[in-house]
Design a protein around this motif. Structure first.
Motif, PDB file in Angstrom:
ATOM      1  N   SER A 442       0.865  -1.180   0.000  1.00 61.07           N
ATOM      2  CA  SER A 442       0.000   0.000   0.000  1.00 61.07           C
ATOM      3  C   SER A 442       0.898   1.225   0.000  1.00 61.07           C
ATOM      4  CB  SER A 442      -0.913   0.011   1.231  1.00 61.07           C
ATOM      5  OG  SER A 442      -1.533   1.267   1.386  1.00 61.07           O
ATOM      6  N   LYS A 487      -0.850  -3.233  -5.897  1.00 59.56           N
ATOM      7  CA  LYS A 487      -2.099  -2.920  -6.606  1.00 59.56           C
ATOM      8  C   LYS A 487      -1.807  -2.103  -7.862  1.00 59.56           C
ATOM      9  CE  LYS A 487      -4.517  -2.511  -2.150  1.00 59.56           C
ATOM     10  NZ  LYS A 487      -3.349  -2.386  -1.257  1.00 59.56           N
ATOM     11  N   ASN A 488      -2.521  -2.402  -8.935  1.00 58.25           N
ATOM     12  CA  ASN A 488      -2.344  -1.669 -10.185  1.00 58.25           C
ATOM     13  C   ASN A 488      -2.624  -0.180 -10.024  1.00 58.25           C
ATOM     14  OD1 ASN A 488      -1.486  -3.484 -12.278  1.00 58.25           O
ATOM     15  ND2 ASN A 488      -3.459  -4.519 -12.090  1.00 58.25           N
ATOM     16  N   LYS A 702      -8.853   3.553  -0.930  1.00 56.61           N
ATOM     17  CA  LYS A 702      -9.454   3.960  -2.188  1.00 56.61           C
ATOM     18  C   LYS A 702      -9.859   5.423  -2.145  1.00 56.61           C
ATOM     19  CE  LYS A 702     -13.018   2.570  -5.517  1.00 56.61           C
ATOM     20  NZ  LYS A 702     -14.134   1.632  -5.786  1.00 56.61           N
TER      21      LYS A 702
END
Length: 717
Positions: A442, A487-488, A702
């Protein structure tokens, strides 16, 4: 009796009353018209429109920090006042006081004596309580109330008594100038006269991670006749201590918890490796090294780097750190009259960002390090990877130093089947690791902002570069490093972070010293230590073009915790400087027990400690057992830290250090079997969060990514 005009100015001129003459002493040569104009400016306007110093203090919250000191009538005059003029009803007294409170001239005169609206209100409440609760008032005050009731006096005549009472309950009114002088921090370079005797040569070794900047500084250190290395971590200080002695340069180790000697006869060596907080500002050295100098911007520990930079006494001071610190260092050195010689270094090995995210833990490869920013993520990722058949090494901040080294050695050993590392940003400094690729699980990390508030945000460019730079380290089996994200959706953000330059440092941290707080306590003897710190920070004057005041929340937390414990101020201050994690309840409980035992002048022995921590322990069976053992280790660290400062009442440091080593071995067993510990938690349940705000929830990640989408505008040019 003479008629008293309602005009305070007229009464001061005409009245023969001794009480009015005393009032005149407080307001000589005043003009009522000017007084009223000034009143409109300082009292009548809302605080947001007022530019006066007293109202600025009120608006900034300084006045609210001063707690009224209770004052009671001594009753020494007995009933003399009653015998002279008779009794006065409480109702009549209250009416007089209410009229006094409503007088605008009284408020203005109060402001002239340092009482803003808030302080005036508090002082009046206390004065009213004093007058109404006292069985017998001082005789002159009793007579004055009687005069006012019979029209022979005016309510304004109470001002002398009121202001005298206000200065009793607010001692700072008599010493505000002294307090401001004590907290004048605009020239911190002058605090270190030994370092100012002759100009030092300042050499800045600037470069990214793995550029060899510290190597070049240490080369001078090892070759010098005397030297001091100041590092951010015990691990780094220990590494320099070991290297120096291996090279035949006797070197001592000094940290907050221990001192080890390099000479076999236990005499002091001419070289010292220490944590930066333990830097001597008296001992003279030929060479001094201050590592990770960019940490002088740290909100909590930055003061230690500032102190070392300004105060270390050396012929040459070598600074190692990010190039973003150069301009700030040069500006600070202007205040000391010293020039800065800059040496810039480039990275020794190549670091490449991959165009594709990891995507799944099944794509893990030998030499990978997955960086997480919460313990929960550490546990989740390590368990899943071991479930795929891989052995995992785990490193996070709260592990004991020896356990971190053991995990690092396990990962670095080419003959060990463990080829995967799961870690927090604790790998950013202090550990030599053979990493091929760094994967950011992250990019969201809990941080403290400038106000000391905890918040979740994208990591800084400096943090991204520091952590990424651990891949492909010079001298390891991987001479080419790679970095990517899990994560992309984080790839673009990481690319922008790595392409940018680290944020330029603008300020260095400062912190109140024990001497300064002791002087404050002399002037404000009734204030608590936490309150003294608040007042100091609010009143202090710093050159904000160079410095800022470090966050003192942890200090205040400990001060409030032991406020009820009777301790001398200096000892209380030292206790509150203890480096403990306030989010660990067990550590905080033991901290309180230590302070209580110390206050009773009873030694904190090894047996006493073992009884209170429940020693001995078996190997942990669950992850919660492991977390508790980490807390126990921190309690032993706290004991050793206090024993270094209060040797007489913490006498068994050697036995505690030996026991701590045994505990370290038990913790290592738990970390080596961390997946098993996780499985022993109740089946099908997620491990609990061990730190407040620790888990970076996917929804929150997010949201923050969305808020920072296109955050290019926030990046430095």
């Amino acid at each position: 009796m003479m008629h008293r005009s309602t005009s305070l100015a007229a009464r001061i001129v005409t009245s023969p009353s001794w009480s009015v003459l005393r009032s005149a002493a407080y307001s000589s040569n005043f003009d009522l018209q000017k007084l009223q104009v000034r009143y409109k400016k300082t009292i009548a306007k809302p605080p947001t429109e007022n530019k006066s110093s007293t109202t600025n203090n009120e608006r900034n919250g300084v006045s609210h920090l001063f707690v009224p000191v209770p004052v009671k009538s001594t009753g020494e005059d007995g009933t003399v006042g009653v015998e002279l003029v008779g009794k006065i009803s409480k109702q009549d007294t209250l009416q007089v006081l209410n009229k006094f409170f409503r007088r605008s001239e009284v408020k203005l005169l109060s402001a002239e004596h340092g009482l803003d609206n808030y302080l005036f209100h508090q002082a009046f409440i206390s004065f009213r309580k004093f007058c109404l609760d006292a069985e017998t008032l001082p005789v002159d005050l009793h007579i004055l109330f009687s005069d006012i009731n019979y029209g022979a006096g005016h309510v304004d005549d109470l001002f002398t008594y009121f202001i005298r009472h206000a200065k009793q309950i607010f001692p700072h009114l008599e010493c505000m100038d002294d307090l401001k002088k004590i907290s004048d921090l605009r020239s911190p370079a002058n605090w270190y006269p030994e370092a100012r005797i002759s100009p030092r040569k300042i050499v800045f070794h600037a470069g990214p991670t793995n550029s060899g900047k510290t190597y070049h500084a240490l080369k001078k250190f090892f070759e010098s006749k005397s030297g001091v290395y100041c590092g951010p971590l015990k691990l780094l200080a220990s590494e320099v201590f070991q290297k120096a002695n291996e090279k035949g340069t006797p070197c001592d180790l000094i940290t907050g918890e221990e001192r080890r000697f390099g000479n076999p006869d236990q005499s002091s060596a001419s070289h010292v490796a220490c944590t930066v907080e333990m830097t001597s500002v008296v001992q003279h050295y030929e060479i001094a090294i201050i590592d990770e100098i960019q940490m002088l911007r740290d909100q909590q520990r930055g003061w230690a780097w500032t102190r070392a930079l300004l105060g270390v006494v050396a012929d040459e001071v070598h600074l190692c750190g990010e190039a973003a610190s150069i301009e700030l260092i040069k500006s600070i050195m202007v205040t000391t009259g010293e020039d800065v010689e800059v040496h810039k270094y480039e990275r020794l090995t190549q670091l490449e960002m991959e165009r594709k995210a990891m995507g799944s833990l099944s794509n893990v490869r030998p030499g990978d390090c997955i960086v997480c920013f919460s313990k929960n993520d550490i546990y989740r990722v390590s368990r899943e990877i071991e479930g795929l058949g891989h052995e995992v090494a785990v490193i996070y901040g709260s592990l004991p130093p020896t356990t971190k080294l053991a995990q690092a050695q396990k990962f670095n050993d080419p003959d060990n089947p463990c080829k995967i590392l799961v870690a927090t940003d604790a790998i950013g400094m202090g550990l030599n690791l053979s990493i091929r690729r760094v994967i950011f699980y992250s990019l969201i990390k809990p941080t403290l902002n400038e106000k000391g508030e905890r918040e979740m945000d994208v990591i800084s460019t400096s943090q991204a570069l520091q952590i990424s730079g651990r891949a492909g380290r010079y001298g390891t089996q991987f001479d080419h490093g790679y970095v990517t994200t899990f994560k992309n959706e984080d790839l673009a953000t990481l690319e922008k972070l790595l392409a940018a330059s680290p944020e330029t440092l603008e300020q260095a941290g400062l912190h109140p010293t024990a001497d300064q707080i002791e002087m404050y306590a002399y002037h404000l003897p009734s204030a608590t230590l936490s309150n003294l710190m608040d007042i100091f920070v609010s009143l202090c004057t710093v050159d904000d073009s160079l410095y800022f005041m470090c966050n003192i929340d942890d200090f205040k937390f400990l001060a409030d915790m032991i406020q009820h414990v009777p301790l001398p101020l200096r000892a209380r201050y030292v206790f509150c400087c203890a480096p403990i994690n306030r989010k660990m309840p067990f550590v905080c409980t033991m901290f309180l027990k230590f302070s209580r035992q110390y206050s009773r002048n009873e030694p904190i022995t090894y047996d006493w400690l073992c009884q209170h921590i429940g020693w001995p322990y078996n190997a942990p069976q669950t992850i919660m057992d492991l977390v508790h053992l980490e807390s126990v280790f921190d309690v032993m660290d706290l004991y050793l830290w206090l024993s270094y400062r209060f040797q007489d009442l913490f006498p068994d440091s050697s036995m505690v250090r030996q026991t701590q080593s045994e505990l370290d071995s038990i913790i290592q067993m738990g970390v080596f079997n961390i997946t098993k510990l996780l499985k022993n938690v109740e089946s099908n349940t997620t491990p609990p969060s061990f730190e407040e705000g620790d888990m970076a929830l996917p929804k929150k990640q997010k949201y923050i990514r969305g808020r920072r989408h296109g955050f290019k505008k926030d990046m430095p040019e």
